[in-house]
Design a protein around this motif. Structure first.
Motif, PDB file in Angstrom:
ATOM      1  N   PHE A   7      86.096  26.032   9.396  1.00  0.00           N
ATOM      2  CA  PHE A   7      87.438  25.459   9.448  1.00  0.00           C
ATOM      3  C   PHE A   7      88.473  26.470   8.962  1.00  0.00           C
ATOM      4  CE2 PHE A   7      90.985  23.326   7.298  1.00  0.00           C
ATOM      5  CZ  PHE A   7      91.505  22.611   8.358  1.00  0.00           C
ATOM      6  N   TYR A   8      88.183  27.167   7.887  1.00  0.00           N
ATOM      7  CA  TYR A   8      89.136  28.122   7.327  1.00  0.00           C
ATOM      8  C   TYR A   8      89.305  29.342   8.225  1.00  0.00           C
ATOM      9  CZ  TYR A   8      89.064  25.177   3.254  1.00  0.00           C
ATOM     10  OH  TYR A   8      89.184  24.099   2.418  1.00  0.00           O
ATOM     11  N   LEU A   9      88.256  29.684   8.967  1.00  0.00           N
ATOM     12  CA  LEU A   9      88.387  30.749   9.953  1.00  0.00           C
ATOM     13  C   LEU A   9      89.425  30.364  10.998  1.00  0.00           C
ATOM     14  CD1 LEU A   9      87.525  33.348  11.448  1.00  0.00           C
ATOM     15  CD2 LEU A   9      85.714  32.000  12.528  1.00  0.00           C
ATOM     16  N   GLN A  10      89.318  29.141  11.518  1.00  0.00           N
ATOM     17  CA  GLN A  10      90.270  28.692  12.527  1.00  0.00           C
ATOM     18  C   GLN A  10      91.670  28.519  11.936  1.00  0.00           C
ATOM     19  OE1 GLN A  10      89.400  25.931  15.572  1.00  0.00           O
ATOM     20  NE2 GLN A  10      87.201  26.042  15.306  1.00  0.00           N
ATOM     21  N   ALA A  11      91.750  28.015  10.718  1.00  0.00           N
ATOM     22  CA  ALA A  11      93.056  27.857  10.070  1.00  0.00           C
ATOM     23  C   ALA A  11      93.741  29.214   9.909  1.00  0.00           C
ATOM     24  CB  ALA A  11      92.900  27.174   8.718  1.00  0.00           C
ATOM     25  N   GLY A  12      92.949  30.228   9.561  1.00  0.00           N
ATOM     26  CA  GLY A  12      93.508  31.571   9.443  1.00  0.00           C
ATOM     27  C   GLY A  12      93.987  32.106  10.785  1.00  0.00           C
ATOM     28  N   MET A  13      93.200  31.872  11.838  1.00  0.00           N
ATOM     29  CA  MET A  13      93.611  32.305  13.175  1.00  0.00           C
ATOM     30  C   MET A  13      94.885  31.592  13.602  1.00  0.00           C
ATOM     31  SD  MET A  13      89.837  32.303  14.986  1.00  0.00           S
ATOM     32  CE  MET A  13      90.374  32.878  16.598  1.00  0.00           C
ATOM     33  N   ALA A  14      94.984  30.297  13.292  1.00  0.00           N
ATOM     34  CA  ALA A  14      96.157  29.512  13.686  1.00  0.00           C
ATOM     35  C   ALA A  14      97.420  29.979  12.974  1.00  0.00           C
ATOM     36  CB  ALA A  14      95.911  28.031  13.401  1.00  0.00           C
ATOM     37  N   THR A  15      97.316  30.227  11.673  1.00  0.00           N
ATOM     38  CA  THR A  15      98.507  30.584  10.906  1.00  0.00           C
ATOM     39  C   THR A  15      98.941  32.026  11.129  1.00  0.00           C
ATOM     40  OG1 THR A  15      97.082  31.005   8.993  1.00  0.00           O
ATOM     41  CG2 THR A  15      98.146  28.854   9.119  1.00  0.00           C
ATOM     42  N   THR A  16      98.061  32.857  11.672  1.00  0.00           N
ATOM     43  CA  THR A  16      98.467  34.221  12.034  1.00  0.00           C
ATOM     44  C   THR A  16      99.633  34.189  13.012  1.00  0.00           C
ATOM     45  OG1 THR A  16      96.218  35.047  11.739  1.00  0.00           O
ATOM     46  CG2 THR A  16      97.679  36.388  13.071  1.00  0.00           C
ATOM     47  N   SER A  17      99.659  33.172  13.851  1.00  0.00           N
ATOM     48  CA  SER A  17     100.722  33.054  14.838  1.00  0.00           C
ATOM     49  C   SER A  17     102.086  32.892  14.182  1.00  0.00           C
ATOM     50  CB  SER A  17     100.458  31.854  15.757  1.00  0.00           C
ATOM     51  OG  SER A  17      99.172  31.921  16.312  1.00  0.00           O
ATOM     52  N   VAL A  18     102.142  32.239  13.029  1.00  0.00           N
ATOM     53  CA  VAL A  18     103.419  32.041  12.345  1.00  0.00           C
ATOM     54  C   VAL A  18     104.023  33.391  11.968  1.00  0.00           C
ATOM     55  CG1 VAL A  18     104.562  31.000  10.358  1.00  0.00           C
ATOM     56  CG2 VAL A  18     102.700  29.788  11.494  1.00  0.00           C
ATOM     57  N   PHE A  19     103.194  34.279  11.412  1.00  0.00           N
ATOM     58  CA  PHE A  19     103.672  35.623  11.077  1.00  0.00           C
ATOM     59  C   PHE A  19     104.159  36.331  12.337  1.00  0.00           C
ATOM     60  CE2 PHE A  19     102.638  40.181  10.941  1.00  0.00           C
ATOM     61  CZ  PHE A  19     103.508  40.577   9.936  1.00  0.00           C
ATOM     62  N   ALA A  20     103.410  36.205  13.435  1.00  0.00           N
ATOM     63  CA  ALA A  20     103.793  36.862  14.685  1.00  0.00           C
ATOM     64  C   ALA A  20     105.147  36.365  15.173  1.00  0.00           C
ATOM     65  CB  ALA A  20     102.720  36.626  15.748  1.00  0.00           C
ATOM     66  N   ILE A  21     105.393  35.073  15.046  1.00  0.00           N
ATOM     67  CA  ILE A  21     106.657  34.501  15.511  1.00  0.00           C
ATOM     68  C   ILE A  21     107.832  35.024  14.691  1.00  0.00           C
ATOM     69  CG2 ILE A  21     107.976  32.347  15.651  1.00  0.00           C
ATOM     70  CD1 ILE A  21     105.305  30.993  16.437  1.00  0.00           C
ATOM     71  N   PHE A  22     107.670  35.114  13.372  1.00  0.00           N
ATOM     72  CA  PHE A  22     108.758  35.633  12.545  1.00  0.00           C
ATOM     73  C   PHE A  22     109.004  37.113  12.823  1.00  0.00           C
ATOM     74  CE2 PHE A  22     108.018  31.789   9.942  1.00  0.00           C
ATOM     75  CZ  PHE A  22     109.341  31.368   9.822  1.00  0.00           C
ATOM     76  N   PRO A  47     102.347  47.040  19.567  1.00  0.00           N
ATOM     77  CA  PRO A  47     101.681  46.268  18.515  1.00  0.00           C
ATOM     78  C   PRO A  47     102.190  44.829  18.422  1.00  0.00           C
ATOM     79  CG  PRO A  47     102.223  48.449  17.712  1.00  0.00           C
ATOM     80  CD  PRO A  47     102.894  48.310  19.048  1.00  0.00           C
ATOM     81  N   LEU A  48     103.511  44.644  18.612  1.00  0.00           N
ATOM     82  CA  LEU A  48     104.058  43.295  18.562  1.00  0.00           C
ATOM     83  C   LEU A  48     103.611  42.488  19.772  1.00  0.00           C
ATOM     84  CD1 LEU A  48     105.808  41.134  17.308  1.00  0.00           C
ATOM     85  CD2 LEU A  48     107.820  42.177  18.388  1.00  0.00           C
ATOM     86  N   GLN A  49     103.554  43.123  20.941  1.00  0.00           N
ATOM     87  CA  GLN A  49     103.050  42.429  22.129  1.00  0.00           C
ATOM     88  C   GLN A  49     101.628  41.934  21.894  1.00  0.00           C
ATOM     89  OE1 GLN A  49     103.544  44.398  25.947  1.00  0.00           O
ATOM     90  NE2 GLN A  49     105.335  45.499  25.224  1.00  0.00           N
ATOM     91  N   LEU A  50     100.796  42.793  21.331  1.00  0.00           N
ATOM     92  CA  LEU A  50      99.406  42.418  21.071  1.00  0.00           C
ATOM     93  C   LEU A  50      99.324  41.311  20.025  1.00  0.00           C
ATOM     94  CD1 LEU A  50      97.680  45.928  21.042  1.00  0.00           C
ATOM     95  CD2 LEU A  50      97.419  44.133  22.765  1.00  0.00           C
ATOM     96  N   LEU A  51     100.052  41.474  18.925  1.00  0.00           N
ATOM     97  CA  LEU A  51     100.033  40.469  17.869  1.00  0.00           C
ATOM     98  C   LEU A  51     100.511  39.122  18.384  1.00  0.00           C
ATOM     99  CD1 LEU A  51      99.754  39.687  14.852  1.00  0.00           C
ATOM    100  CD2 LEU A  51     102.132  40.444  14.558  1.00  0.00           C
ATOM    101  N   PHE A  52     101.608  39.124  19.121  1.00  0.00           N
ATOM    102  CA  PHE A  52     102.194  37.882  19.626  1.00  0.00           C
ATOM    103  C   PHE A  52     101.276  37.233  20.663  1.00  0.00           C
ATOM    104  CE2 PHE A  52     105.474  35.359  21.903  1.00  0.00           C
ATOM    105  CZ  PHE A  52     105.992  34.692  20.809  1.00  0.00           C
ATOM    106  N   GLY A  53     100.803  38.032  21.607  1.00  0.00           N
ATOM    107  CA  GLY A  53      99.975  37.487  22.679  1.00  0.00           C
ATOM    108  C   GLY A  53      98.624  37.006  22.190  1.00  0.00           C
ATOM    109  N   ILE A  54      97.964  37.823  21.372  1.00  0.00           N
ATOM    110  CA  ILE A  54      96.624  37.460  20.903  1.00  0.00           C
ATOM    111  C   ILE A  54      96.673  36.240  20.001  1.00  0.00           C
ATOM    112  CG2 ILE A  54      94.691  38.219  19.465  1.00  0.00           C
ATOM    113  CD1 ILE A  54      95.138  41.037  20.575  1.00  0.00           C
ATOM    114  N   SER A  55      97.612  36.232  19.039  1.00  0.00           N
ATOM    115  CA  SER A  55      97.620  35.147  18.052  1.00  0.00           C
ATOM    116  C   SER A  55      98.141  33.831  18.616  1.00  0.00           C
ATOM    117  CB  SER A  55      98.465  35.549  16.836  1.00  0.00           C
ATOM    118  OG  SER A  55      99.835  35.710  17.191  1.00  0.00           O
ATOM    119  N   LEU A  56      99.129  33.892  19.507  1.00  0.00           N
ATOM    120  CA  LEU A  56      99.733  32.645  19.980  1.00  0.00           C
ATOM    121  C   LEU A  56      99.134  32.148  21.288  1.00  0.00           C
ATOM    122  CD1 LEU A  56     101.893  30.677  19.011  1.00  0.00           C
ATOM    123  CD2 LEU A  56     103.566  31.888  20.395  1.00  0.00           C
TER     124      LEU A  56
END
Length: 233
Positions: A7-22, A47-56
């Protein structure tokens, strides 16, 4: 669940998107300021394209296929692609249909969006108002959420289902940022008129898809009832 690292693995993957959005919001603001100083357009950093696309995008398509408890039956394991109960077959059918439909719409709408931002991502060539954009202002957001939620139902992924509110928040936040940093500054009065006439995220087909998803998730509660409550004697 509290002690399950899955569960915490998925929660970490999900919240990574918040950082990418900011980080995405900072990029849009910096580019807007750069345009005002007369500087030419620059491509979004890789790097931002990758972070944004992969995480979100990609993370949310991967998460439902990670090992986790099954919706309605935490003793079973998802992904459950060969259902053995009627309720799971219903969830499987709803999820598969909405997952495919949402993904196809998301890809088509993204291509249309990229066509008007090809020369300058921060200054779209035209304001899209036809087709799906005549129904809601952010059809890509609606399509992406419906697609991911459909995949969650299809696989029966309980942990990913619990994290769907985070996805909804992230998509709403990214849409709000794009309106404030790009659409309103670039199109000004035209966008104000458009925003007054067209809702942001909800229309008839979207409501129908959300109701179908709600039904599919609600069936998980029925799945957990004892057999005598399913079929009283």
């Amino acid at each position: 669940m509290l002690w399950d690292p899955r569960f915490y693995l998925q929660a970490g993957m999900a919240t990574t998107s918040v950082f990418a959005i900011f980080r995405y919001a900072i990029y849009l603001r910096e580019e807007s300021a750069s345009r005002k100083r007369g500087n030419p357009s620059r491509e979004m950093p890789k790097p931002l394209q990758l972070l944004f696309g992969i995480s979100l995008v990609y993370f949310w398509y991967i998460m439902p296929f990670l090992p986790q408890p099954l919706l309605g039956n935490f003793s079973a394991v998802a992904p459950n692609l060969l259902p053995h109960t009627t309720i799971r077959w219903v969830q499987w059918g709803i999820g598969l249909s909405l997952g495919i439909l949402g993904t196809v719409l998301y890809i088509r709408l993204t291509r249309k969006n990229l066509a008007v931002t090809a020369k300058d991502y921060c200054r779209p060539a035209t304001l899209l108002t036809g087709g799906a954009y005549s129904k809601i202002r952010h059809p890509i957001v609606a399509a992406r959420f419906i697609a991911v939620a459909g995949v969650v139902l299809f696989t029966g992924a309980a942990y990913t289902a619990m994290l769907l509110p985070i996805l909804a928040f992230e998509l709403l936040l990214s849409a709000h940022i794009e309106e404030q940093e790009v659409l309103i500054p670039v199109f000004q009065k035209e966008y104000q008129v458009y925003r007054e006439k067209v809702p942001g995220f909800l229309c008839g087909p979207v409501w129908l898809a959300l109701l179908s998803l709600t039904l599919g998730l609600a069936l998980s509660a029925v799945e957990t009832l004892p057999m005598e409550q399913h079929f009283p004697m």
